[in-house]
Design a protein around this motif. Structure first.
Motif, PDB file in Angstrom:
ATOM      1  N   MET A  64       9.908 -11.142  24.043  1.00 14.49           N
ATOM      2  CA  MET A  64       8.973 -10.068  23.628  1.00 14.49           C
ATOM      3  C   MET A  64       7.570  -9.993  24.404  1.00 14.49           C
ATOM      4  SD  MET A  64       7.650  -9.796  19.738  1.00 14.49           S
ATOM      5  CE  MET A  64       6.650 -11.069  19.854  1.00 14.49           C
ATOM      6  N   ALA A  65       6.951 -11.007  24.593  1.00 16.08           N
ATOM      7  CA  ALA A  65       5.586 -11.189  25.261  1.00 16.08           C
ATOM      8  C   ALA A  65       5.670 -10.610  26.852  1.00 16.08           C
ATOM      9  CB  ALA A  65       5.179 -12.397  25.173  1.00 16.08           C
ATOM     10  N   ILE A  83       0.585  -8.175  22.254  1.00 18.77           N
ATOM     11  CA  ILE A  83       1.320  -9.415  22.130  1.00 18.77           C
ATOM     12  C   ILE A  83       1.202 -10.036  20.793  1.00 18.77           C
ATOM     13  CG2 ILE A  83       1.630 -11.740  22.969  1.00 18.77           C
ATOM     14  CD1 ILE A  83       1.143 -10.601  25.896  1.00 18.77           C
ATOM     15  N   HIS A  84      -0.524 -10.169  20.491  1.00 19.08           N
ATOM     16  CA  HIS A  84      -0.563 -10.975  19.170  1.00 19.08           C
ATOM     17  C   HIS A  84      -0.347  -9.907  18.271  1.00 19.08           C
ATOM     18  CE1 HIS A  84      -2.637 -13.591  22.072  1.00 19.08           C
ATOM     19  NE2 HIS A  84      -2.542 -14.286  21.330  1.00 19.08           N
ATOM     20  N   PHE A  87       3.437 -10.660  17.728  1.00 15.26           N
ATOM     21  CA  PHE A  87       3.654 -11.939  17.299  1.00 15.26           C
ATOM     22  C   PHE A  87       3.295 -12.244  15.726  1.00 15.26           C
ATOM     23  CE2 PHE A  87       2.395 -16.206  16.108  1.00 15.26           C
ATOM     24  CZ  PHE A  87       3.317 -17.043  16.646  1.00 15.26           C
ATOM     25  N   LEU A  88       2.400 -11.535  15.347  1.00 14.52           N
ATOM     26  CA  LEU A  88       1.996 -11.483  14.027  1.00 14.52           C
ATOM     27  C   LEU A  88       2.854 -10.707  12.970  1.00 14.52           C
ATOM     28  CD1 LEU A  88      -1.939 -11.612  14.119  1.00 14.52           C
ATOM     29  CD2 LEU A  88      -0.266 -13.488  13.448  1.00 14.52           C
ATOM     30  N   GLY A  89       3.389  -9.440  13.763  1.00 19.59           N
ATOM     31  CA  GLY A  89       4.192  -8.606  12.974  1.00 19.59           C
ATOM     32  C   GLY A  89       5.533  -9.308  12.945  1.00 19.59           C
ATOM     33  N   GLU A  90       6.070 -10.159  13.660  1.00 22.73           N
ATOM     34  CA  GLU A  90       7.275 -10.915  13.637  1.00 22.73           C
ATOM     35  C   GLU A  90       7.034 -11.950  12.515  1.00 22.73           C
ATOM     36  OE1 GLU A  90      11.212 -12.227  14.557  1.00 22.73           O
ATOM     37  OE2 GLU A  90      10.076 -10.382  15.288  1.00 22.73           O
ATOM     38  N   VAL A  91       5.882 -12.520  12.359  1.00 21.37           N
ATOM     39  CA  VAL A  91       5.773 -13.726  11.665  1.00 21.37           C
ATOM     40  C   VAL A  91       5.826 -13.145  10.043  1.00 21.37           C
ATOM     41  CG1 VAL A  91       4.004 -15.087  10.552  1.00 21.37           C
ATOM     42  CG2 VAL A  91       4.273 -15.163  13.160  1.00 21.37           C
ATOM     43  N   VAL A  92       5.278 -11.668   9.747  1.00 18.29           N
ATOM     44  CA  VAL A  92       5.403 -10.982   8.447  1.00 18.29           C
ATOM     45  C   VAL A  92       6.572 -11.145   8.000  1.00 18.29           C
ATOM     46  CG1 VAL A  92       4.884  -9.106   7.630  1.00 18.29           C
ATOM     47  CG2 VAL A  92       3.178  -9.737   8.918  1.00 18.29           C
ATOM     48  N   GLN A  93       7.663 -10.991   8.706  1.00 20.46           N
ATOM     49  CA  GLN A  93       8.919 -10.683   8.324  1.00 20.46           C
ATOM     50  C   GLN A  93       9.770 -12.187   8.091  1.00 20.46           C
ATOM     51  OE1 GLN A  93      11.070  -7.783  10.829  1.00 20.46           O
ATOM     52  NE2 GLN A  93       9.174  -7.454  11.807  1.00 20.46           N
ATOM     53  N   PRO A 170      -6.400  -8.101   7.744  1.00 23.16           N
ATOM     54  CA  PRO A 170      -7.917  -8.274   7.526  1.00 23.16           C
ATOM     55  C   PRO A 170      -8.089  -9.865   8.233  1.00 23.16           C
ATOM     56  CG  PRO A 170      -6.400  -8.613   5.511  1.00 23.16           C
ATOM     57  CD  PRO A 170      -5.557  -7.749   6.466  1.00 23.16           C
ATOM     58  N   LEU A 171      -7.258 -10.538   8.287  1.00 25.86           N
ATOM     59  CA  LEU A 171      -7.391 -11.865   8.939  1.00 25.86           C
ATOM     60  C   LEU A 171      -7.616 -11.593  10.413  1.00 25.86           C
ATOM     61  CD1 LEU A 171      -4.275 -14.028   7.168  1.00 25.86           C
ATOM     62  CD2 LEU A 171      -6.941 -14.194   6.975  1.00 25.86           C
ATOM     63  N   TYR A 172      -6.875 -10.693  10.947  1.00 30.25           N
ATOM     64  CA  TYR A 172      -7.014 -10.481  12.417  1.00 30.25           C
ATOM     65  C   TYR A 172      -8.443  -9.752  12.744  1.00 30.25           C
ATOM     66  CZ  TYR A 172      -6.744  -7.839  16.915  1.00 30.25           C
ATOM     67  OH  TYR A 172      -6.878  -7.353  17.817  1.00 30.25           O
ATOM     68  N   ASN A 173      -8.702  -8.993  11.747  1.00 31.35           N
ATOM     69  CA  ASN A 173      -9.913  -8.102  11.802  1.00 31.35           C
ATOM     70  C   ASN A 173     -11.158  -8.947  11.611  1.00 31.35           C
ATOM     71  OD1 ASN A 173      -8.857  -5.708  12.683  1.00 31.35           O
ATOM     72  ND2 ASN A 173      -8.752  -4.928  10.588  1.00 31.35           N
ATOM     73  N   SER A 174     -11.139 -10.039  11.060  1.00 28.05           N
ATOM     74  CA  SER A 174     -12.284 -10.962  10.420  1.00 28.05           C
ATOM     75  C   SER A 174     -12.080 -12.415  11.415  1.00 28.05           C
ATOM     76  CB  SER A 174     -12.199 -11.462   9.061  1.00 28.05           C
ATOM     77  OG  SER A 174     -12.407 -10.008   8.076  1.00 28.05           O
ATOM     78  N   MET A 175     -11.115 -12.726  11.919  1.00 26.99           N
ATOM     79  CA  MET A 175     -11.075 -13.981  12.474  1.00 26.99           C
ATOM     80  C   MET A 175     -10.928 -13.814  14.059  1.00 26.99           C
ATOM     81  SD  MET A 175      -8.847 -16.026   9.622  1.00 26.99           S
ATOM     82  CE  MET A 175      -8.613 -17.487  10.650  1.00 26.99           C
TER      83      MET A 175
END
Length: 209
Positions: A64-65, A83-84, A87-93, A170-175
């Motif tokens: 995917m990357a 990519i990230h 990756f996070l979109g995949e993890v959500v599922q 929100p985690l992505y935007n703040s971290m």
């Protein structure tokens, strides 16, 4: 596709949907319509099956990357963020128990078969330095290690999991995003703003349809 590959893919799907501990070998044999003797012989027990499934999932994530890198060509910042995001979109599922079970019940596999070996990010960052997007004195190894730590915290930290329930925006935007901004030159920040502006416009356009 041979039978073994099919078994791996179907079992991986079960693990991703329910976690590893919650999927018994009996359930796997029923889902695959195969005898436990055949399954144990093929994978040397559940640990071998888990390892094989993890390696398949890692390969899928790497593919995917690479597809994103090929699509973005020279757009380094776009590629890194995409990519990230993917990756996070995949993890959500994925059921959070999946990663937790690997870390707790299969610690050696968790350490040796890390999902967070972002070798492609190192290459992209080095290209970004040459393009003037990132500071030229950037320690690429340290920068990528920090990104990995931030992503692992977003996925693994129990308090964050409980509070945000796999809502990674929100985690992505703040971290992650503030850290990425800190790596950028003025030119890089401008490109980053252009990327997010285009992404916002695309999202609004999609909502309007």
């Amino acid at each position: 596709m041979d039978k073994k590959q099919l078994y791996i893919e179907k079992t991986l799907h079960l693990f991703l949907q329910k976690g590893i501990k919650n999927v018994t070998m009996s359930e796997v044999t029923q889902a695959l319509n195969v005898s436990s003797k055949t399954l144990y012989k093929m994978f040397d027990g559940k640990t071998g099956l888990v390892l094989t499934c993890i390696r398949l999932h890692k390969y899928q994530m790497s593919e995917m990357a690479q597809r994103i890198i090929d699509e973005k060509d020279e757009n380094v910042l776009d590629a890194i963020i995409s990519i990230h995001d993917a990756f996070l979109g995949e993890v959500v599922q994925i059921d959070p128990a999946y990663f937790n079970d690997i870390a707790f019940y299969y610690p050696e596999i968790w350490e040796t078969e890390s999902y967070f070996d972002f070798k492609y990010t190192k290459g992209l960052m080095m290209r970004g330095i040459k393009q003037g997007l990132f500071h030229k004195n950037l320690d690429v190894e340290l920068a990528v290690d920090t990104i990995v730590l931030l992503i692992r915290a977003m996925i693994e930290h129990k308090d964050l999991q409980g509070k945000y329930k796999q809502n990674y925006e929100p985690l992505y935007n703040s971290m992650l995003l503030p850290y990425l901004k800190g790596l950028c030159t003025m030119h890089g920040l401008q490109k980053l703003r252009e990327y997010h502006k285009a992404k916002l416009q695309a999202a609004r356009k999609a909502e309007a349809i």
